[in-house]
Design a protein around this motif. Structure first.
Motif, short mmCIF file in Angstrom:
data_model
loop_
_atom_site.label_atom_id
_atom_site.label_comp_id
_atom_site.label_asym_id
_atom_site.label_seq_id
_atom_site.Cartn_x
_atom_site.Cartn_y
_atom_site.Cartn_z
N SER A 11 71.46 43.23 75.85
CA SER A 11 71.99 44.06 76.93
C SER A 11 73.45 43.71 77.21
CB SER A 11 71.17 43.86 78.21
OG SER A 11 71.35 42.55 78.70
N GLN A 12 74.15 44.61 77.90
CA GLN A 12 75.53 44.31 78.28
C GLN A 12 75.58 43.14 79.25
OE1 GLN A 12 77.13 48.87 78.37
NE2 GLN A 12 78.45 47.35 79.31
N ARG A 13 74.55 42.99 80.09
CA ARG A 13 74.50 41.86 81.01
C ARG A 13 74.47 40.54 80.23
NH1 ARG A 13 73.14 40.68 86.24
NH2 ARG A 13 74.29 42.61 86.61
N THR A 14 73.73 40.51 79.12
CA THR A 14 73.68 39.29 78.31
C THR A 14 75.05 38.98 77.71
OG1 THR A 14 71.35 39.62 77.78
CG2 THR A 14 72.60 38.19 76.31
N VAL A 15 75.74 40.03 77.23
CA VAL A 15 77.09 39.82 76.70
C VAL A 15 77.99 39.26 77.80
CG1 VAL A 15 79.12 40.93 75.71
CG2 VAL A 15 76.83 41.64 74.98
N SER A 16 77.89 39.82 79.01
CA SER A 16 78.68 39.34 80.14
C SER A 16 78.38 37.88 80.44
CB SER A 16 78.41 40.20 81.37
OG SER A 16 79.12 39.71 82.50
N ASN A 17 77.10 37.52 80.37
CA ASN A 17 76.72 36.12 80.62
C ASN A 17 77.34 35.18 79.59
OD1 ASN A 17 75.22 36.83 82.85
ND2 ASN A 17 73.27 36.89 81.73
N VAL A 18 77.40 35.62 78.34
CA VAL A 18 78.00 34.79 77.29
C VAL A 18 79.51 34.67 77.52
CG1 VAL A 18 78.49 34.62 74.82
CG2 VAL A 18 76.21 35.29 75.60
N VAL A 19 80.16 35.80 77.81
CA VAL A 19 81.61 35.81 78.04
C VAL A 19 81.99 34.89 79.20
CG1 VAL A 19 83.53 37.24 78.84
CG2 VAL A 19 82.00 38.08 77.03
N ASN A 21 80.31 32.34 80.17
CA ASN A 21 79.78 31.00 79.91
C ASN A 21 78.61 30.65 80.84
OD1 ASN A 21 79.85 28.73 78.25
ND2 ASN A 21 81.10 27.56 79.68
N TYR A 22 77.76 31.64 81.10
CA TYR A 22 76.56 31.40 81.91
C TYR A 22 75.63 30.48 81.12
CZ TYR A 22 72.45 32.53 84.79
OH TYR A 22 71.36 32.47 85.60
N GLU A 23 75.19 29.40 81.77
CA GLU A 23 74.51 28.34 81.00
C GLU A 23 73.08 28.71 80.59
OE1 GLU A 23 73.54 24.77 83.29
OE2 GLU A 23 74.27 25.82 85.08
N TYR A 24 72.43 29.65 81.30
CA TYR A 24 71.04 29.95 80.98
C TYR A 24 70.91 31.10 80.00
CZ TYR A 24 70.38 26.94 85.01
OH TYR A 24 70.41 25.89 85.88
N VAL A 25 71.56 30.96 78.85
CA VAL A 25 71.42 31.89 77.74
C VAL A 25 70.92 31.09 76.55
CG1 VAL A 25 72.61 33.48 76.18
CG2 VAL A 25 73.29 33.37 78.58
N ARG A 26 69.86 31.59 75.90
CA ARG A 26 69.31 30.83 74.77
C ARG A 26 70.36 30.66 73.67
NH1 ARG A 26 63.90 33.88 73.23
NH2 ARG A 26 65.32 35.63 73.55
N PRO A 27 70.41 29.50 73.05
CA PRO A 27 71.44 29.22 72.04
C PRO A 27 71.49 30.26 70.93
CG PRO A 27 70.29 27.20 72.63
CD PRO A 27 69.55 28.31 73.30
N GLU A 28 70.31 30.70 70.46
CA GLU A 28 70.32 31.67 69.37
C GLU A 28 70.87 33.03 69.82
OE1 GLU A 28 66.03 31.39 70.99
OE2 GLU A 28 67.74 30.05 70.56
N THR A 29 70.59 33.39 71.09
CA THR A 29 71.13 34.64 71.63
C THR A 29 72.65 34.53 71.81
OG1 THR A 29 69.06 35.06 72.80
CG2 THR A 29 71.01 36.28 73.54
N ARG A 30 73.09 33.40 72.34
CA ARG A 30 74.52 33.19 72.52
C ARG A 30 75.26 33.30 71.20
NH1 ARG A 30 77.17 30.76 76.59
NH2 ARG A 30 75.20 29.95 77.41
N GLN A 31 74.69 32.69 70.14
CA GLN A 31 75.35 32.71 68.84
C GLN A 31 75.40 34.13 68.28
OE1 GLN A 31 76.94 29.98 67.48
NE2 GLN A 31 77.83 31.66 66.28
N ARG A 32 74.32 34.90 68.50
CA ARG A 32 74.30 36.28 68.01
C ARG A 32 75.40 37.10 68.69
NH1 ARG A 32 69.11 37.00 68.84
NH2 ARG A 32 69.15 38.74 70.31
N VAL A 33 75.58 36.90 69.98
CA VAL A 33 76.64 37.61 70.71
C VAL A 33 78.01 37.17 70.23
CG1 VAL A 33 77.70 37.93 72.98
CG2 VAL A 33 75.20 38.03 72.74
N LEU A 34 78.22 35.86 70.04
CA LEU A 34 79.50 35.36 69.57
C LEU A 34 79.83 35.90 68.18
CD1 LEU A 34 79.31 31.64 70.78
CD2 LEU A 34 80.70 33.48 71.75
N ASP A 35 78.81 35.98 67.31
CA ASP A 35 79.03 36.52 65.97
C ASP A 35 79.43 38.00 66.04
OD1 ASP A 35 78.39 34.08 64.89
OD2 ASP A 35 76.32 34.62 64.38
#
Length: 329
Positions: A11-19, A21-35
């Protein structure tokens, strides 16, 4: 952000959380968004984020100039402390000009920054009435707006008193104050007060001819000592220079005239500039705790910007150390 979310399958909210630096994002999800961000060349819009947050992430360090080494030494710790809290520091030089300092105080130049750490020389106590109330400011050094803004101070009087006690304790009886400025800024007046109190405490005389006016730089220090010697005035057996630049200029003049330091004249400066450790002889000086100055100033400004006070005192005075070296032993 929508494109990144679609490419990453989130979701766009998840992308926003990664941008953000929201800490409660699963590492694999964070990496997928960064990629996905890297693949699409996505860069967050800093200007838009600043508008939403009503902050720029920039703070100002406002100083008179960098010719006085103390201000340059302060800048490094301020930048480090600010970066640790997510701020970028902009440097503004006022040259001690009253109009420029007032522009910082009244908000005329404050659109780009969230707040300012300010060393002021020309402001007056009643200028606090002109301050823009919603612009955070912390004063460092002179408390020119007494009680009106948070302040991190330097123990100028106490340090000068310690210098005189040291010199008197080594048997020096005729002390010169180099850089005497009775009508100068608060710093000069406080150092003068400590000097005079130290003389009185030691039972020494404040000789008028040994209160020597001079600008606070090397050339003025050299010239003042040369003029004093050329005029045939009585020699001191110790010189307390208002800062290290003055002291180093005086040291050169004494060397050129064949006056031995410390055998004939002891010499003490103020600020513990790096050059003081490498002069010949090395310079006794007052070391201010610039790390504590920076740490407290940045923290106090951050509390104002975020609206999250910590209960910290609004006025803090840092400690100092008299570094006794070859020039006064």
């Amino acid at each position: 952000m929508h494109d990144v979310a679609r490419a990453a399958g989130v979701s766009q909210r998840t992308v926003s959380n990664v941008v953000n630096n929201y800490e409660y994002v699963r590492p694999e999800t964070r990496q997928r968004v960064l990629d996905a961000m890297a693949a699409l060349g996505y860069v967050p819009n800093a200007a838009a984020r600043s508008l939403r947050a009503a902050r720029t992430g920039l703070i100002a360090l406002v100083v008179p100039d960098f010719r006085a080494r103390h201000f340059a030494d302060l800048a490094g710790p301020v930048v480090r402390e600010a970066e640790a809290l997510g701020y970028t520091v902009l440097i503004e030089l006022t040259e001690g000009d009253r109009a420029r300092e007032l522009k910082v105080l009244t908000g005329d130049r404050n659109q780009l920054t969230d707040g300012a750490i300010m060393v002021a020389l020309s402001l007056r106590p009643d200028d606090g009435q002109r301050r823009r109330a919603d612009y955070p400011i912390v004063l460092v050094g002179d408390e020119v707006l007494e009680g009106q803004v948070p302040h991190v101070g330097i123990p100028n009087r106490e340090a000068s008193l310690a210098v005189v006690r040291h010199l008197a304790g080594t048997g020096r009886r005729r002390l010169m104050l180099l850089g005497y400025a009775p009508a100068g800024a608060q710093t000069a007046r406080a150092r003068l007060q400590g000097f005079l109190e130290g003389l009185e405490e030691a039972g020494l005389t404040a000789y008028e001819e040994l209160l020597v006016e001079a600008g606070w730089n090397r050339e003025d220090g050299r010239r003042a000592i040369e003029e004093h010697l050329d005029a045939g005035r009585p020699m001191p057996d110790a010189i307390f220079a208002m800062n290290d630049s003055l002291a180093l200029g005086a040291l050169r003049a004494l060397y050129d005239r064949g006056v031995q330091v410390p055998q004939e004249v002891a010499l003490v400066g103020y600020d513990d500039a790096e050059e003081a450790r490498y002069s010949t002889p090395s310079l006794t000086t007052v070391a201010q705790n610039v790390e504590a100055l920076a740490r407290n100033a940045v923290a106090m400004l951050h509390e104002q910007i975020t609206g999250k006070p910590s209960g910290r005192e609004p006025r803090i005075v840092v400690d100092f150390q008299l570094k006794v070296r070859e020039s006064s032993q």
